[in-house]
Design a protein around this motif. Structure first.
Motif, PDB file in Angstrom:
ATOM      1  N   ASP A  72       4.395 -15.794  -8.337  1.00 55.60           N
ATOM      2  CA  ASP A  72       3.890 -17.021  -7.717  1.00 55.60           C
ATOM      3  C   ASP A  72       2.766 -17.660  -8.519  1.00 55.60           C
ATOM      4  O   ASP A  72       2.650 -18.884  -8.573  1.00 55.60           O
ATOM      5  CB  ASP A  72       3.397 -16.731  -6.293  1.00 55.60           C
ATOM      6  CG  ASP A  72       4.516 -16.283  -5.374  1.00 55.60           C
ATOM      7  OD1 ASP A  72       5.632 -16.820  -5.492  1.00 55.60           O
ATOM      8  OD2 ASP A  72       4.279 -15.389  -4.548  1.00 55.60           O
ATOM      9  N   SER A  73       1.943 -16.825  -9.155  1.00 57.79           N
ATOM     10  CA  SER A  73       0.753 -17.352  -9.819  1.00 57.79           C
ATOM     11  C   SER A  73       0.712 -17.130 -11.328  1.00 57.79           C
ATOM     12  O   SER A  73      -0.055 -17.776 -12.035  1.00 57.79           O
ATOM     13  CB  SER A  73      -0.498 -16.706  -9.213  1.00 57.79           C
ATOM     14  OG  SER A  73      -0.523 -15.305  -9.503  1.00 57.79           O
ATOM     15  N   GLY A  74       1.515 -16.193 -11.827  1.00 52.12           N
ATOM     16  CA  GLY A  74       1.454 -15.844 -13.236  1.00 52.12           C
ATOM     17  C   GLY A  74       0.377 -14.828 -13.566  1.00 52.12           C
ATOM     18  O   GLY A  74       0.169 -14.490 -14.727  1.00 52.12           O
ATOM     19  N   LYS A  75      -0.303 -14.304 -12.559  1.00 54.68           N
ATOM     20  CA  LYS A  75      -1.354 -13.312 -12.779  1.00 54.68           C
ATOM     21  C   LYS A  75      -0.745 -11.978 -13.189  1.00 54.68           C
ATOM     22  O   LYS A  75       0.252 -11.535 -12.626  1.00 54.68           O
ATOM     23  CB  LYS A  75      -2.181 -13.130 -11.505  1.00 54.68           C
ATOM     24  CG  LYS A  75      -3.282 -12.093 -11.622  1.00 54.68           C
ATOM     25  CD  LYS A  75      -4.025 -11.931 -10.303  1.00 54.68           C
ATOM     26  CE  LYS A  75      -5.089 -10.842 -10.390  1.00 54.68           C
ATOM     27  NZ  LYS A  75      -5.793 -10.640  -9.092  1.00 54.68           N
ATOM     28  N   VAL A  76      -1.365 -11.322 -14.170  1.00 54.74           N
ATOM     29  CA  VAL A  76      -0.909 -10.003 -14.595  1.00 54.74           C
ATOM     30  C   VAL A  76      -1.397  -8.961 -13.593  1.00 54.74           C
ATOM     31  O   VAL A  76      -2.594  -8.808 -13.365  1.00 54.74           O
ATOM     32  CB  VAL A  76      -1.419  -9.672 -16.008  1.00 54.74           C
ATOM     33  CG1 VAL A  76      -1.005  -8.252 -16.408  1.00 54.74           C
ATOM     34  CG2 VAL A  76      -0.876 -10.676 -17.023  1.00 54.74           C
ATOM     35  N   LEU A  77      -0.452  -8.235 -12.999  1.00 52.71           N
ATOM     36  CA  LEU A  77      -0.772  -7.251 -11.968  1.00 52.71           C
ATOM     37  C   LEU A  77      -0.878  -5.834 -12.517  1.00 52.71           C
ATOM     38  O   LEU A  77      -1.529  -4.980 -11.919  1.00 52.71           O
ATOM     39  CB  LEU A  77       0.299  -7.282 -10.870  1.00 52.71           C
ATOM     40  CG  LEU A  77       0.522  -8.628 -10.165  1.00 52.71           C
ATOM     41  CD1 LEU A  77       1.689  -8.521  -9.191  1.00 52.71           C
ATOM     42  CD2 LEU A  77      -0.745  -9.062  -9.443  1.00 52.71           C
ATOM     43  N   GLY A  78      -0.204  -5.586 -13.605  1.00 46.24           N
ATOM     44  CA  GLY A  78      -0.226  -4.246 -14.166  1.00 46.24           C
ATOM     45  C   GLY A  78       0.390  -4.229 -15.539  1.00 46.24           C
ATOM     46  O   GLY A  78       0.986  -5.203 -15.997  1.00 46.24           O
ATOM     47  N   ASP A  79       0.234  -3.103 -16.231  1.00 45.65           N
ATOM     48  CA  ASP A  79       0.779  -2.944 -17.579  1.00 45.65           C
ATOM     49  C   ASP A  79       1.204  -1.488 -17.732  1.00 45.65           C
ATOM     50  O   ASP A  79       0.381  -0.574 -17.605  1.00 45.65           O
ATOM     51  CB  ASP A  79      -0.280  -3.315 -18.614  1.00 45.65           C
ATOM     52  CG  ASP A  79       0.333  -3.819 -19.907  1.00 45.65           C
ATOM     53  OD1 ASP A  79       1.535  -3.564 -20.123  1.00 45.65           O
ATOM     54  OD2 ASP A  79      -0.377  -4.464 -20.696  1.00 45.65           O
ATOM     55  N   ILE A  80       2.483  -1.282 -17.997  1.00 47.30           N
ATOM     56  CA  ILE A  80       3.043   0.064 -18.054  1.00 47.30           C
ATOM     57  C   ILE A  80       3.162   0.480 -19.526  1.00 47.30           C
ATOM     58  O   ILE A  80       3.918  -0.130 -20.291  1.00 47.30           O
ATOM     59  CB  ILE A  80       4.420   0.105 -17.377  1.00 47.30           C
ATOM     60  CG1 ILE A  80       4.308  -0.414 -15.937  1.00 47.30           C
ATOM     61  CG2 ILE A  80       4.989   1.522 -17.401  1.00 47.30           C
ATOM     62  CD1 ILE A  80       5.626  -0.763 -15.305  1.00 47.30           C
ATOM     63  N   PRO A  81       2.432   1.501 -19.958  1.00 47.45           N
ATOM     64  CA  PRO A  81       2.408   1.890 -21.376  1.00 47.45           C
ATOM     65  C   PRO A  81       3.520   2.882 -21.719  1.00 47.45           C
ATOM     66  O   PRO A  81       4.322   3.277 -20.870  1.00 47.45           O
ATOM     67  CB  PRO A  81       1.041   2.551 -21.504  1.00 47.45           C
ATOM     68  CG  PRO A  81       0.851   3.220 -20.168  1.00 47.45           C
ATOM     69  CD  PRO A  81       1.499   2.306 -19.152  1.00 47.45           C
ATOM     70  N   GLY A  82       3.533   3.279 -23.004  1.00 48.99           N
ATOM     71  CA  GLY A  82       4.333   4.432 -23.403  1.00 48.99           C
ATOM     72  C   GLY A  82       5.705   4.150 -23.950  1.00 48.99           C
ATOM     73  O   GLY A  82       6.541   5.049 -24.002  1.00 48.99           O
ATOM     74  N   GLN A  83       5.986   2.919 -24.404  1.00 42.30           N
ATOM     75  CA  GLN A  83       7.285   2.611 -24.991  1.00 42.30           C
ATOM     76  C   GLN A  83       7.147   2.350 -26.495  1.00 42.30           C
ATOM     77  O   GLN A  83       6.065   2.045 -26.980  1.00 42.30           O
ATOM     78  CB  GLN A  83       7.904   1.391 -24.316  1.00 42.30           C
ATOM     79  CG  GLN A  83       8.162   1.576 -22.820  1.00 42.30           C
ATOM     80  CD  GLN A  83       7.272   0.712 -21.946  1.00 42.30           C
ATOM     81  OE1 GLN A  83       7.410  -0.508 -21.956  1.00 42.30           O
ATOM     82  NE2 GLN A  83       6.374   1.314 -21.193  1.00 42.30           N
ATOM     83  N   THR A  84       8.267   2.481 -27.193  1.00 42.87           N
ATOM     84  CA  THR A  84       8.296   2.195 -28.628  1.00 42.87           C
ATOM     85  C   THR A  84       8.989   0.859 -28.891  1.00 42.87           C
ATOM     86  O   THR A  84       8.468   0.010 -29.602  1.00 42.87           O
ATOM     87  CB  THR A  84       9.022   3.316 -29.392  1.00 42.87           C
ATOM     88  OG1 THR A  84       8.413   4.576 -29.069  1.00 42.87           O
ATOM     89  CG2 THR A  84       8.945   3.090 -30.891  1.00 42.87           C
TER      90      THR A  84
END
Length: 343
Positions: A72-84
């Motif tokens: 709805d707003s474009g706000k970043v809610l989270g970031d999931i790490p650990g990929q290549t």
């Protein structure tokens, strides 16, 4: 009031009415437009965008991490790490989990918690894990291995640290993306063979391979449950192929832009997002398919996700450096989400 003045006033009113009518006609003929552009930033490229309509969240793989964005707003809610080399995301709401295909490191799928975005574990897969979806009716996560030429399946409640995928189903080609009809039939683009492979999940075998000609190099795939048609985005030749999902008959092939990567169904229309900055809208009238509209989007907006409840399409891209050789590179920190909707 003089007659001349009356005539002038009448002419002005008629002219205004014609302008207004023309504007209404233009809106009716071109109902979709870019409503918003969210400047997100952050490092990494992008691939398949997944929409979770129930929670209004977008999941966007960014090479080494996956961003969670408020739809709805474009706000970043989270970031999931650990990929290549992150490619796609599948959501299994009942299990409270999400799954990210990682094409690097020998192949793997990251399992994460849908509420906290915490990484729960990594499942070993075949190399080059790419397209991924969740088939809720079969309660299976379905993913393809490009280099391995196979369809991989597993239950969403798999042990995220020690669980193993089911025996892979060999496809006879290099798969790109896939769609399911919910009854146990899966359709998979074989990009190198110019075919759509049909897999029966019950027998775990390929039951048919259908040519996409006059299109070629199929990448985007969408299944329309209402009409039992497949919409296949092809790169060479550049076509959106409309295919009967029962027998593989090609019913139409529409021209599209260069570098298509995704096709979706929304508002009883098919959409194809292309790298050249064109979003193709295709509709059916009286049994005939036509390109209804070409929406101008920023260059590089080749993938997308759609929310059929809000009638919005979300396309990730970035500002691009001038191309010298090969594909143009994104400018650092310019990643964005383009929101397309109706007038």
């Amino acid at each position: 009031m003089r007659k001349q003045t009356k005539r002038r006033l009448a002419g002005m009113i008629v002219g205004a009415a014609l302008v207004l009518a023309g504007g209404i006609t233009a809106q009716a003929e071109n109902p979709y437009h870019v409503q918003n552009t969210w400047k997100i930033g952050g490092d990494g490229g992008w691939d398949y965008l997944t929409v979770d309509a129930a929670t209004h969240r977008l999941f966007v793989p960014r090479s080494t991490h996956t961003m969670v964005i408020d739809a709805d707003s474009g706000k970043v809610l989270g970031d999931i790490p650990g990929q290549t080399i992150a490619h796609g995301v599948a959501i299994a709401p009942g299990a409270g989990r999400g799954f990210i295909t990682d094409g690097g490191g020998g192949g793997g799928i990251i399992v994460f918690d849908l509420k906290t975005y915490a990484v729960l574990g990594r499942i070993a897969t075949m190399p080059d894990s790419d397209g991924i979806i969740f088939d809720g009716r079969q309660n299976l996560v379905l993913a393809v291995s490009g280099d391995g030429g196979a369809l991989m399946t597993f239950k969403p409640d798999i042990d995220p640290k020690n669980g193993k995928i089911d025996p892979p189903i060999e496809l006879g080609g290099a798969p790109e993306f896939l769609a399911s009809d919910g009854t146990g039939k899966v359709y998979i683009n074989l990009e190198d063979k110019d075919l759509v492979a049909v897999v029966d999940l019950h027998s775990r075998k390929v039951t048919a391979r259908w040519p996409v000609a006059p299109g070629g190099h199929p990448v985007g795939m969408a299944f329309d449950a209402k009409t039992h048609r497949l919409f296949v985005g092809c790169r060479n030749p550049q076509k959106l192929v409309v295919m009967n999902a029962e027998d593989g008959k090609v019913e139409a092939a529409l021209p599209i832009g260069a570098g298509v990567d995704a096709t979706k169904i929304m508002d009883n229309r098919a959409f194809a997002s292309c790298r050249d900055g064109s979003l193709i809208v295709v509709s059916e009238k009286a049994g005939k398919f036509d390109v209804e509209q070409v929406v101008k989007t920023p260059d590089g907006a080749r993938t997308m996700g759609v929310d059929e409840t809000s009638h919005l399409a979300y396309l990730p891209t970035a500002e691009l450096e001038p191309a010298t050789t090969g594909r143009p590179k994104p400018k650092p920190g310019t990643f964005m989400i383009v929101v397309v909707g109706r007038q």
